[in-house]
Motif scaffolding. Structure first.
Motif, PDB file in Angstrom:
ATOM      1  N   ASP A 226      43.468  40.350  32.974  1.00 36.30           N
ATOM      2  CA  ASP A 226      44.224  39.657  34.010  1.00 36.30           C
ATOM      3  C   ASP A 226      44.719  40.643  35.061  1.00 36.30           C
ATOM      4  O   ASP A 226      44.309  41.813  35.085  1.00 36.30           O
ATOM      5  N   PHE A 227      45.638  40.203  35.935  1.00 35.44           N
ATOM      6  CA  PHE A 227      46.114  41.052  37.032  1.00 35.44           C
ATOM      7  C   PHE A 227      46.755  42.329  36.505  1.00 35.44           C
ATOM      8  O   PHE A 227      46.484  43.434  36.989  1.00 35.44           O
ATOM      9  N   ALA A 228      47.630  42.191  35.491  1.00 33.75           N
ATOM     10  CA  ALA A 228      48.319  43.361  34.950  1.00 33.75           C
ATOM     11  C   ALA A 228      47.325  44.338  34.326  1.00 33.75           C
ATOM     12  O   ALA A 228      47.447  45.557  34.480  1.00 33.75           O
ATOM     13  N   ALA A 229      46.338  43.803  33.626  1.00 29.45           N
ATOM     14  CA  ALA A 229      45.324  44.661  33.022  1.00 29.45           C
ATOM     15  C   ALA A 229      44.517  45.388  34.094  1.00 29.45           C
ATOM     16  O   ALA A 229      44.196  46.573  33.960  1.00 29.45           O
ATOM     17  N   LYS A 230      44.204  44.686  35.184  1.00 30.43           N
ATOM     18  CA  LYS A 230      43.401  45.276  36.250  1.00 30.43           C
ATOM     19  C   LYS A 230      44.149  46.340  37.028  1.00 30.43           C
ATOM     20  O   LYS A 230      43.633  47.427  37.298  1.00 30.43           O
ATOM     21  N   TYR A 231      45.388  46.011  37.426  1.00 28.25           N
ATOM     22  CA  TYR A 231      46.060  46.815  38.437  1.00 28.25           C
ATOM     23  C   TYR A 231      47.329  47.521  37.962  1.00 28.25           C
ATOM     24  O   TYR A 231      47.918  48.283  38.717  1.00 28.25           O
ATOM     25  N   GLN A 232      47.738  47.290  36.728  1.00 29.18           N
ATOM     26  CA  GLN A 232      48.955  47.929  36.227  1.00 29.18           C
ATOM     27  C   GLN A 232      48.685  48.782  34.998  1.00 29.18           C
ATOM     28  O   GLN A 232      49.588  49.084  34.217  1.00 29.18           O
ATOM     29  N   GLY A 233      47.440  49.163  34.813  1.00 28.07           N
ATOM     30  CA  GLY A 233      47.093  50.112  33.772  1.00 28.07           C
ATOM     31  C   GLY A 233      47.072  49.563  32.361  1.00 28.07           C
ATOM     32  O   GLY A 233      47.078  50.341  31.398  1.00 28.07           O
ATOM     33  N   LEU A 234      47.038  48.230  32.202  1.00 36.14           N
ATOM     34  CA  LEU A 234      47.074  47.645  30.867  1.00 36.14           C
ATOM     35  C   LEU A 234      45.674  47.333  30.350  1.00 36.14           C
ATOM     36  O   LEU A 234      45.422  46.289  29.751  1.00 36.14           O
ATOM     37  N   SER A 235      44.755  48.244  30.598  1.00 35.95           N
ATOM     38  CA  SER A 235      43.405  48.103  30.062  1.00 35.95           C
ATOM     39  C   SER A 235      42.780  49.484  29.963  1.00 35.95           C
ATOM     40  O   SER A 235      43.164  50.424  30.665  1.00 35.95           O
ATOM     41  N   GLU A 236      41.801  49.581  29.077  1.00 34.42           N
ATOM     42  CA  GLU A 236      40.995  50.788  28.970  1.00 34.42           C
ATOM     43  C   GLU A 236      39.627  50.463  29.526  1.00 34.42           C
ATOM     44  O   GLU A 236      38.992  49.494  29.098  1.00 34.42           O
ATOM     45  N   GLU A 237      39.191  51.249  30.488  1.00 37.58           N
ATOM     46  CA  GLU A 237      37.911  51.025  31.137  1.00 37.58           C
ATOM     47  C   GLU A 237      37.018  52.216  30.833  1.00 37.58           C
ATOM     48  O   GLU A 237      37.273  53.323  31.283  1.00 37.58           O
ATOM     49  N   ILE A 238      36.001  51.987  30.043  1.00 35.34           N
ATOM     50  CA  ILE A 238      35.191  53.051  29.476  1.00 35.34           C
ATOM     51  C   ILE A 238      33.828  53.071  30.153  1.00 35.34           C
ATOM     52  O   ILE A 238      33.072  52.096  30.086  1.00 35.34           O
ATOM     53  N   THR A 239      33.535  54.183  30.838  1.00 31.63           N
ATOM     54  CA  THR A 239      32.272  54.335  31.559  1.00 31.63           C
ATOM     55  C   THR A 239      31.591  55.621  31.094  1.00 31.63           C
ATOM     56  O   THR A 239      32.194  56.688  31.174  1.00 31.63           O
TER      57      THR A 239
END
Length: 320
Positions: A226-239
């Motif tokens: 969601d918005f918080a995960a996308k823009y407030q650092g509440l997700s891990e994005e693994i590339t």
């Protein structure tokens, strides 16, 4: 030297995110162009000059008392009226070149229901769903849950991807979620839950053809991305994403096919959920976030190219 106008702002809830994306593009744009920020606001069009906003003439895209003119545009508005193709149509009317996907491709990909149904017709896997066209349409919660199960996702079809989305786990939450989605868009899609691994594929076009970037795996600390995960650092994005090479190649191949099928241009990002080793299309983004917190700049870095080189490739291909 061409004057490039990066159009940001717009009329959706993602105004500020659009501005962040546009500023990041401007700060990393190739020196061969003069890159200006253009703000589209409800009270008019404005160009940022030395930290001050001056009016842009929307008839011919001149500014600074007519002494300067935008030669080519990059539309970077998340949501209405950029991501849905309205500005692209207007730019065509006033004969201003732009590097984005065109009006039809933008409108189709922007609407989550129509885009997924279109792709499903060509054999691509998408989540089972129910479509609501009006806030006055009667919602049969029991029938919806019987068809789709629980949990389910409720999303505005024709709005930016971060607002108005809810994961519904209980029947008594469904109506409120639908009401919140209608507050963001005119139509709503209710989708069956896909339990799997979420990945996303960035794409662009250079002079050699359609190129795919390394896949990113999204692991949200919240219930979903969601918005918080996308823009407030509440997700891990693994590339790159932690999936096997064969599946990576398959998703990149599907993504390129969809890019060409929808007749996209410039930058795009296609989101998938992998369920039992089968990729399901979640949505197509023709204006994916480009702020420092966004996924695509990280994909570009993982590919080993600079942001300036990335935009140089796009400009050469789309203006050829």
């Amino acid at each position: 030297m061409k004057n490039v106008g990066i159009i940001c702002g717009g009329f959706s809830s993602e105004f500020e995110i659009s501005v962040k994306s546009a500023k990041n593009i401007q700060q990393n744009f190739p020196e061969a162009y003069n890159a200006y920020l253009i703000y589209l606001q409800k009270d008019g069009w404005f160009v940022e000059l030395d930290g001050t906003k001056v009016e842009l003439n929307p008839v011919d895209f001149t500014f600074n008392n007519g002494t300067n003119k935008i030669d080519v545009a990059i539309v970077y508005i998340h949501g209405d009226p950029g991501e849905n193709g309205k500005i692209q149509a207007y730019l065509e009317m006033i004969n201003i070149p732009y590097v984005n996907s065109g009006p039809l491709a933008s409108q189709l990909s922007f609407d989550k229901w129509y885009c997924n149904k279109f792709l499903e017709g060509f054999g691509y896997k998408v989540a089972k769903s129910v479509y609501l066209t009006s806030v006055n349409q009667s919602l049969d919660s029991d029938a919806t849950i019987a068809e789709l199960g629980l949990p389910i996702f409720v999303k505005p079809c024709d709005a930016g991807s971060s607002y108005g989305i809810a994961k519904v786990k209980e029947k008594d939450q469904l109506q409120n979620a639908v009401d919140a989605a209608f507050a963001e868009g005119r139509t709503v899609i209710i989708e069956a839950f896909l339990d799997g691994t979420e990945v996303t594929c960035g794409l662009y076009r250079d002079q050699s053809g359609v190129c795919s970037l390394p896949l990113t795996e999204i692991v949200s600390e919240n219930d979903f991305f969601d918005f918080a995960a996308k823009y407030q650092g509440l997700s891990e994005e693994i590339t790159p994403a932690r999936i096997d090479n064969d599946l990576t190649v398959e998703i990149q191949k599907i993504s390129k096919e969809i890019y060409q099928l929808l007749n996209l241009r410039s930058l795009a990002r296609i989101d998938f959920m992998i369920v039992g080793n089968i990729p399901f299309v979640i949505e197509v983004n023709t204006t994916p976030g480009f702020s420092n917190e966004s996924i695509v700049p990280k994909m570009i870095a993982a590919e080993g190219i600079s942001t300036k080189d990335f935009w140089t490739r796009i400009m050469k291909a789309e203006l050829a």
